[in-house]
Structures are given as structure tokens and as C-alpha cells.
Write a protein that holds these residues in place. Sequence first.
Motif, PDB file in Angstrom:
ATOM      1  N   THR A  42      28.716  33.786  21.372  1.00 28.71           N
ATOM      2  CA  THR A  42      28.339  32.395  21.116  1.00 28.71           C
ATOM      3  C   THR A  42      27.732  31.775  22.366  1.00 28.71           C
ATOM      4  O   THR A  42      28.278  31.919  23.465  1.00 28.71           O
ATOM      5  CB  THR A  42      29.564  31.579  20.670  1.00 28.71           C
ATOM      6  OG1 THR A  42      30.054  32.119  19.432  1.00 28.71           O
ATOM      7  CG2 THR A  42      29.214  30.116  20.466  1.00 28.71           C
ATOM      8  N   GLY A  43      26.605  31.060  22.180  1.00 29.35           N
ATOM      9  CA  GLY A  43      26.001  30.332  23.292  1.00 29.35           C
ATOM     10  C   GLY A  43      26.801  29.093  23.647  1.00 29.35           C
ATOM     11  O   GLY A  43      27.559  28.557  22.830  1.00 29.35           O
ATOM     12  N   HIS A  44      26.611  28.628  24.879  1.00 29.05           N
ATOM     13  CA  HIS A  44      27.313  27.439  25.376  1.00 29.05           C
ATOM     14  C   HIS A  44      26.334  26.290  25.581  1.00 29.05           C
ATOM     15  O   HIS A  44      25.170  26.498  25.929  1.00 29.05           O
ATOM     16  CB  HIS A  44      28.006  27.748  26.704  1.00 29.05           C
ATOM     17  CG  HIS A  44      29.102  28.758  26.591  1.00 29.05           C
ATOM     18  ND1 HIS A  44      30.432  28.410  26.486  1.00 29.05           N
ATOM     19  CD2 HIS A  44      29.068  30.114  26.574  1.00 29.05           C
ATOM     20  CE1 HIS A  44      31.168  29.509  26.402  1.00 29.05           C
ATOM     21  NE2 HIS A  44      30.361  30.547  26.452  1.00 29.05           N
ATOM     22  N   TYR A  45      26.823  25.075  25.386  1.00 23.42           N
ATOM     23  CA  TYR A  45      25.999  23.900  25.637  1.00 23.42           C
ATOM     24  C   TYR A  45      25.454  23.921  27.062  1.00 23.42           C
ATOM     25  O   TYR A  45      26.107  24.404  27.989  1.00 23.42           O
ATOM     26  CB  TYR A  45      26.831  22.628  25.475  1.00 23.42           C
ATOM     27  CG  TYR A  45      26.890  22.077  24.065  1.00 23.42           C
ATOM     28  CD1 TYR A  45      25.934  22.398  23.105  1.00 23.42           C
ATOM     29  CD2 TYR A  45      27.905  21.198  23.708  1.00 23.42           C
ATOM     30  CE1 TYR A  45      26.004  21.880  21.823  1.00 23.42           C
ATOM     31  CE2 TYR A  45      27.984  20.672  22.422  1.00 23.42           C
ATOM     32  CZ  TYR A  45      27.030  21.019  21.493  1.00 23.42           C
ATOM     33  OH  TYR A  45      27.100  20.498  20.220  1.00 23.42           O
ATOM     34  N   ILE A  46      24.275  23.343  27.227  1.00 28.57           N
ATOM     35  CA  ILE A  46      23.685  23.186  28.555  1.00 28.57           C
ATOM     36  C   ILE A  46      24.169  21.870  29.147  1.00 28.57           C
ATOM     37  O   ILE A  46      24.006  20.812  28.546  1.00 28.57           O
ATOM     38  CB  ILE A  46      22.155  23.188  28.482  1.00 28.57           C
ATOM     39  CG1 ILE A  46      21.640  24.502  27.902  1.00 28.57           C
ATOM     40  CG2 ILE A  46      21.558  22.940  29.865  1.00 28.57           C
ATOM     41  CD1 ILE A  46      20.149  24.517  27.677  1.00 28.57           C
ATOM     42  N   TYR A  47      24.768  21.954  30.321  1.00 24.84           N
ATOM     43  CA  TYR A  47      25.148  20.755  31.073  1.00 24.84           C
ATOM     44  C   TYR A  47      24.342  20.693  32.361  1.00 24.84           C
ATOM     45  O   TYR A  47      23.884  21.722  32.869  1.00 24.84           O
ATOM     46  CB  TYR A  47      26.643  20.766  31.389  1.00 24.84           C
ATOM     47  CG  TYR A  47      27.528  20.750  30.164  1.00 24.84           C
ATOM     48  CD1 TYR A  47      27.453  19.706  29.255  1.00 24.84           C
ATOM     49  CD2 TYR A  47      28.428  21.777  29.915  1.00 24.84           C
ATOM     50  CE1 TYR A  47      28.264  19.685  28.116  1.00 24.84           C
ATOM     51  CE2 TYR A  47      29.238  21.764  28.790  1.00 24.84           C
ATOM     52  CZ  TYR A  47      29.154  20.714  27.895  1.00 24.84           C
ATOM     53  OH  TYR A  47      29.948  20.697  26.777  1.00 24.84           O
ATOM     54  N   GLY A  48      24.169  19.499  32.899  1.00 25.02           N
ATOM     55  CA  GLY A  48      23.386  19.326  34.106  1.00 25.02           C
ATOM     56  C   GLY A  48      24.240  19.002  35.311  1.00 25.02           C
ATOM     57  O   GLY A  48      25.369  18.510  35.190  1.00 25.02           O
ATOM     58  N   THR A  49      23.700  19.286  36.486  1.00 27.00           N
ATOM     59  CA  THR A  49      24.356  18.949  37.745  1.00 27.00           C
ATOM     60  C   THR A  49      23.274  18.760  38.804  1.00 27.00           C
ATOM     61  O   THR A  49      22.079  18.746  38.491  1.00 27.00           O
ATOM     62  CB  THR A  49      25.370  20.034  38.152  1.00 27.00           C
ATOM     63  OG1 THR A  49      26.175  19.562  39.243  1.00 27.00           O
ATOM     64  CG2 THR A  49      24.670  21.310  38.570  1.00 27.00           C
ATOM     65  N   ILE A  50      23.686  18.629  40.053  1.00 24.47           N
ATOM     66  CA  ILE A  50      22.747  18.524  41.165  1.00 24.47           C
ATOM     67  C   ILE A  50      22.687  19.873  41.869  1.00 24.47           C
ATOM     68  O   ILE A  50      23.712  20.417  42.280  1.00 24.47           O
ATOM     69  CB  ILE A  50      23.156  17.423  42.158  1.00 24.47           C
ATOM     70  CG1 ILE A  50      23.239  16.077  41.426  1.00 24.47           C
ATOM     71  CG2 ILE A  50      22.158  17.356  43.310  1.00 24.47           C
ATOM     72  CD1 ILE A  50      21.935  15.618  40.796  1.00 24.47           C
ATOM     73  N   GLY A  51      21.491  20.439  41.981  1.00 28.81           N
ATOM     74  CA  GLY A  51      21.330  21.746  42.595  1.00 28.81           C
ATOM     75  C   GLY A  51      21.347  21.682  44.111  1.00 28.81           C
ATOM     76  O   GLY A  51      21.455  20.610  44.722  1.00 28.81           O
TER      77      GLY A  51
END
Length: 477
Positions: free
Chosen positions: A246-255
Motif C-alpha cells: 500500500t502506498g502512503h500519503y505524501i507529507y511535506g517538510t523543509i529540506g
Amino acid sequence: MSDFITYEMFGAVGDGIHDDMPAIVKAHEEANRLHLPVKARAGAIYYISPRDLTAAVQTPVDWTGARFIIDDVDCECITAPIFHVSSTRQPLPLQVGSMVYGQTKLDNPFGCDLHVIVTNGNHMDYIRKGLNQDNGHPRADVFVLNADGTLSSPLSFDFDQITRVAAYPIDEETLNLTGGEFTTIANQAESRYNYHSRNIRITRSNVEVNGVTHLVTGEKDHGAPYIGFIQLTDCARVCVRNCILTGHYIYGTIGSAGLPVPMGSYDIRVDYASSISFINCTQTTDIHDSRYWGLISTNFCRDLTFEDCHFSRFDAHMGVSNCTLRRCRLGWQCLNAIGNGSFLIEDTEAYGDAFVNLREDYGCTWRGDVTIRDCVWLPRGSKRAVFSGRNDGTHDFGYECYMPNVVIDGLTVVETAADDAPLYVFNDYLGSDAPAEKQAWIPIPPEKVSVRNIRTTRAILLCEEPALMPATLYTAE
């Protein structure tokens, strides 16, 4: 005496409510001591709480008909696997002073097949460029060293010195993990690079995983990423077949460059592994749904095979040496790779802005041959380049970069709109606006590009920027 161990022997309830993980840990301890397989109870629902517990697996396991609920909310230890499949055999003291690119033999005094990892800690490779930039990783290569001293395939780098050798004996007997439905209640941690790995971690060679299903529930508008539910590392000759992930939701952060980035989150992870195959595996989430990150990530791998798999993407992140994709379907993140050796893509249907994306953050390099045979490409964007990448020669990735030798023998391009623009083998891969004196690391052009049996309404050209590569290397029919 029973011929197998059950979780109920050690107090498991299997009602989906009581914490069964202590009983699971004890059951595997006893199974390892007595060299007996473990069998789950069909119909049971084993609840695995967020406690810091890992079951050590050294004997076959049959989870058929059982369900497992893995509660990842407020984990005590996010890096502790649920099951750790390991060998009883200890690493051997293999001595290696240096090695060279293309080497195919190495003295093996132990008389058994070994999975070998060689490292030069004084040289950094994969010095990443872009929003997730970093300072690289020590040069490493992995291979199977057969008992007769032959390598599974030629070495991919020069090693003028080797600071570490790990030589793991390959178990002669196959260990089977069969069946089972595992549901992860997703973590609700802060959205940053704090990877969760409450999973099945395999560090033993000669393992077959068959018929495992992994589901995910409880994802919200934030969360930490996952390293992979099936995680293979430091191992060889592992086959994963008939599994549903199962794929996972994409979450964002600071790179690391101080700007927002999407975080990769995986259900399959393969690191420092060789002779690995995935056969007839699929995912529950739509391979074209861009809310979910690509299913798989691989690093420092050799001799990977994927057959009859339907995934949202394939990705060779920090390099693969030799790979085969046969009768696969790849979704919205398509096919991403850098590496060495032979890459065969056959009878495969892929969606994406390009059929093959050579990863720009690692130099778009492939040192060897890429063969596309009897495939179908359904372009997602407006551009039309079979191979996409860009390396302007201004960044040192730690290694010399190469454009791949290309053989295309059968590729159907499914057009979604009328357009007279040409189809290119390469985009403006080498294009650069930087001054010539700063282009110290320009990739080496391919030695050959051969194209035949492309079915498209467009004219076919070698490169979007034709001045960048000599037309003499290009043949088309």
C-alpha cells in the motif's frame, strides 16, 4: 511435542484488542531455540501495540489466514521492526585490499557463497544536489561472492582502498514467510524526516516472502514517513512474490536546502542487497493517484529483478548495478534510476513525463546499456523525451557521470493529443547556461544509440539539443 509453535502457546488472544506482541516475541524465541516453524491461527486478529518489542525470526513462519493490527500511534521506538528475520550464521573475516571496476573474481577462502559489501570510507559518492542536498555517502558496492571466487556480476567502481568489508554467509536452506494480512494504523507524528520502520526487516539471505498483504489506515493531514513495510538490507537471494502493498500519503517538510519538499514514504525498501526479485506484486492504492508516494526505494543494490509487478514507480535511488523489469506496469512516478551495468525493460507499460527518468539529483548517470524492448509508454506531460535528465557539469557527485548506451527495439507511444512536435530519445540532457570553465563534470556521452520499431506519429530525433551529441552514434530504423 508439537511440530510447530503457535502464538497461543505463549498467551496470545488474537481478538484484535489485547496486546499479543509479548506472546509473539516469546513464541519466536522458543521456535528459534527448538528450530521449529511458527504457525499463526487462521481467523485470529493479533493486536501489536506501540511498545518497543521485536520478534526475532530464524525459522519458517506461516501467517496464512491471520490478521495483524500494528498500532503506530505514539510508538515507543519508531525504528524497532515488528519482525526481524536474521541468520544464525556470523559474518566471516574476508580480507580485501583493493578492487577495480569490472572485476569478476576475488579470492574466497571459506568455501561457501557470501554476500559481500565493500566500502571505502575515505571517498564520498552520491553527493546529492537540489532541495535534499547532502555531503554524500562512503563509496560502496555489493555482490555475491560465489564459493569458486566468481562475483555475481562485474564490480561497478574502483576501490583504491577498502576500509570495511562485510562478508555474510548465504544460508543454504530457504526460509519461508507465508501469508498474513497486516494493517498499519498510521502514525500521527510531526511531518519531518523521522522515518518509521515498524515492519518486516530481513537481513538474512535466501528468504522467500509469499502472499503477504500490507494495508494502511488512519492517515491524516500530517504524519511522519515510512521506510518500508518489507525492508531488505545486507542480504542476497531474497524473493518477494504474490504480495500486496500500500502506498502512503505524501507529507511535506523543509529540506536541507531550507525550502519545502515532499517526503518520500515507502512500503518496500531495499538497501545493500544483491540478487533480489519481486514477482507478481501489486499495490492497493491506485498507481496513478498522486496523493500517494511511489511504493519502492532502493539503494546500493545489484541484480534486481521485477516481473509482473504493478507499482506506482520503480526507483534506484543511490544506484543499482543491473536490473530487469519484465511485464510490469508503472504509474504516475514511473521509472527513476541511476546506476551501472545492464538495465532491461521488457513488455512493460509505463506512465510518466519520460519513459526513463535519470535522476538529476544524482547526476543522471548510467554507466552501461539500457534496453527497452516491446514496451508501451503513455506520456503524462507535454514533453516527449524517452530519456529525461539534466546534468550541466557544475556539480561533483563523487563519481564520473555517463549517459547510457541505448537500445530501443519496440516502443509504442500512446499519444493523448494531436501534436507535431518531434519525439526525442534524449531531452536537453547536457544543456547548460553555466560558463564553460565551471562545467568540470560534464557526463560522458553514450557510445551508441540504436532505435527501431518505435510506433509514434511523430518524427524521431536523437536529442532535444542536437549540438550536444554527435549524430554519428545514432542509428534508427
